[in-house]
Design a protein around this motif. Structure first.
Motif, PDB file in Angstrom:
ATOM      1  N   ARG A   5       0.303 -17.931   4.774  1.00 15.05           N
ATOM      2  CA  ARG A   5      -0.060 -19.270   4.181  1.00 15.05           C
ATOM      3  C   ARG A   5       0.857 -20.083   5.066  1.00 15.05           C
ATOM      4  O   ARG A   5       0.380 -21.261   5.357  1.00 15.05           O
ATOM      5  CB  ARG A   5       0.530 -19.454   3.022  1.00 15.05           C
ATOM      6  N   GLU A   6       2.190 -19.879   5.525  1.00 14.30           N
ATOM      7  CA  GLU A   6       2.816 -20.721   6.482  1.00 14.30           C
ATOM      8  C   GLU A   6       2.357 -20.957   7.551  1.00 14.30           C
ATOM      9  O   GLU A   6       2.428 -22.123   8.099  1.00 14.30           O
ATOM     10  CB  GLU A   6       4.333 -19.926   6.633  1.00 14.30           C
ATOM     11  N   THR A  42      -0.974 -21.217   8.299  1.00 11.97           N
ATOM     12  CA  THR A  42      -1.951 -22.044   7.983  1.00 11.97           C
ATOM     13  C   THR A  42      -1.766 -23.258   7.345  1.00 11.97           C
ATOM     14  O   THR A  42      -2.464 -24.298   7.181  1.00 11.97           O
ATOM     15  CB  THR A  42      -3.123 -21.371   7.077  1.00 11.97           C
ATOM     16  N   ASP A  43      -0.442 -23.534   7.180  1.00 12.70           N
ATOM     17  CA  ASP A  43       0.001 -24.843   6.615  1.00 12.70           C
ATOM     18  C   ASP A  43       1.244 -25.385   7.343  1.00 12.70           C
ATOM     19  O   ASP A  43       0.762 -26.070   8.439  1.00 12.70           O
ATOM     20  CB  ASP A  43       0.506 -24.457   4.986  1.00 12.70           C
ATOM     21  N   GLN A  44       2.480 -24.928   7.306  1.00  6.76           N
ATOM     22  CA  GLN A  44       3.410 -25.712   7.863  1.00  6.76           C
ATOM     23  C   GLN A  44       3.398 -25.293   9.484  1.00  6.76           C
ATOM     24  O   GLN A  44       3.806 -26.437  10.312  1.00  6.76           O
ATOM     25  CB  GLN A  44       4.909 -25.343   7.345  1.00  6.76           C
ATOM     26  N   ARG A  87       0.620 -24.695  11.236  1.00  6.89           N
ATOM     27  CA  ARG A  87      -0.853 -24.504  11.773  1.00  6.89           C
ATOM     28  C   ARG A  87      -1.362 -25.091  12.824  1.00  6.89           C
ATOM     29  O   ARG A  87      -1.950 -24.403  13.728  1.00  6.89           O
ATOM     30  CB  ARG A  87      -1.595 -25.786  10.877  1.00  6.89           C
ATOM     31  N   PRO A 137     -10.552 -24.425   4.802  1.00 11.17           N
ATOM     32  CA  PRO A 137      -9.440 -24.273   3.985  1.00 11.17           C
ATOM     33  C   PRO A 137     -10.202 -23.899   2.272  1.00 11.17           C
ATOM     34  O   PRO A 137     -11.053 -24.577   2.072  1.00 11.17           O
ATOM     35  CB  PRO A 137      -8.662 -25.470   3.977  1.00 11.17           C
TER      36      PRO A 137
END
Length: 185
Positions: free
Chosen positions: A90-91, A93-95, A97, A165
């Motif tokens: 998740r990290e 794909t988010d923070q 990315r 997403p």
């Protein structure tokens, strides 16, 4: 790694991750880093040297993530491993990315530039040094093969989440299923 080198490489990762390979120039890296023009070309004489430096920095970032993963895990706990790895996915794909997109941009470039492939293989080997012992501690019957499978799953989860997403993204379930299969294989 010197502070200036790291600053330039982190700026190059941002340029690559936001604009793709065509935008990765010494001038763009200088601007992104907030340094005088010529700073990146003084440190990395050619674009190839810059790309190699970016590969090395990306591997360093990912190796640190795997190291953190190992610290957060109780030995042999598949559910905990799946949870921590899911959070890591998740990290990225988010923070983080942009870091993941930069890595994918370099992978695409490596598909048409075979001279970049040894750097990718070296990076995978470095990650395997951290990942294979984790899988062995979880009961994997073949840590090298299973680590490659785990990386393939992670790549698929990352690329799918980046491209389309999902609000209910659940990488933990897929990781847990794969890890339980490693014990039976």
């Amino acid at each position: 790694m010197t502070d200036r080198r790291q600053l330039l490489l982190d700026a190059a990762i941002r340029v690559l991750g936001t604009g793709g390979p065509r935008h990765l120039t010494h001038r763009a890296v200088d601007a992104e880093a907030g340094l005088p023009e010529g700073s990146a070309s003084n440190r990395f004489r050619t674009r190839e040297a810059l790309v190699t430096g970016v590969f090395d920095r990306l591997v360093e970032v990912e190796a640190l993530a795997w190291q953190r993963l190992a610290v957060d895990l109780p030995p042999g706990d598949v559910a905990a491993f799946a949870q921590v790895l899911g959070e890591l996915i998740r990290e990225f794909t988010d923070q983080r990315r942009v870091v993941t997109l930069a890595r994918y941009a370099l992978f695409v470039e490596a598909a048409v530039r075979p001279d970049l492939r040894p750097a990718i293989e070296a990076g995978r080997a470095r990650l395997a040094e951290r990942g294979e012992p984790l899988l062995a501690a979880l009961g994997s019957t073949d840590p090298p093969a299973h680590f490659r499978m785990l990386l393939a799953l992670i790549e698929g989860l990352l690329s799918n989440q980046l491209a389309c997403p999902e609000d209910n993204f659940d990488p933990e379930s897929a990781v847990a299923v794969l890890l339980r299969g490693f014990r039976a294989a």
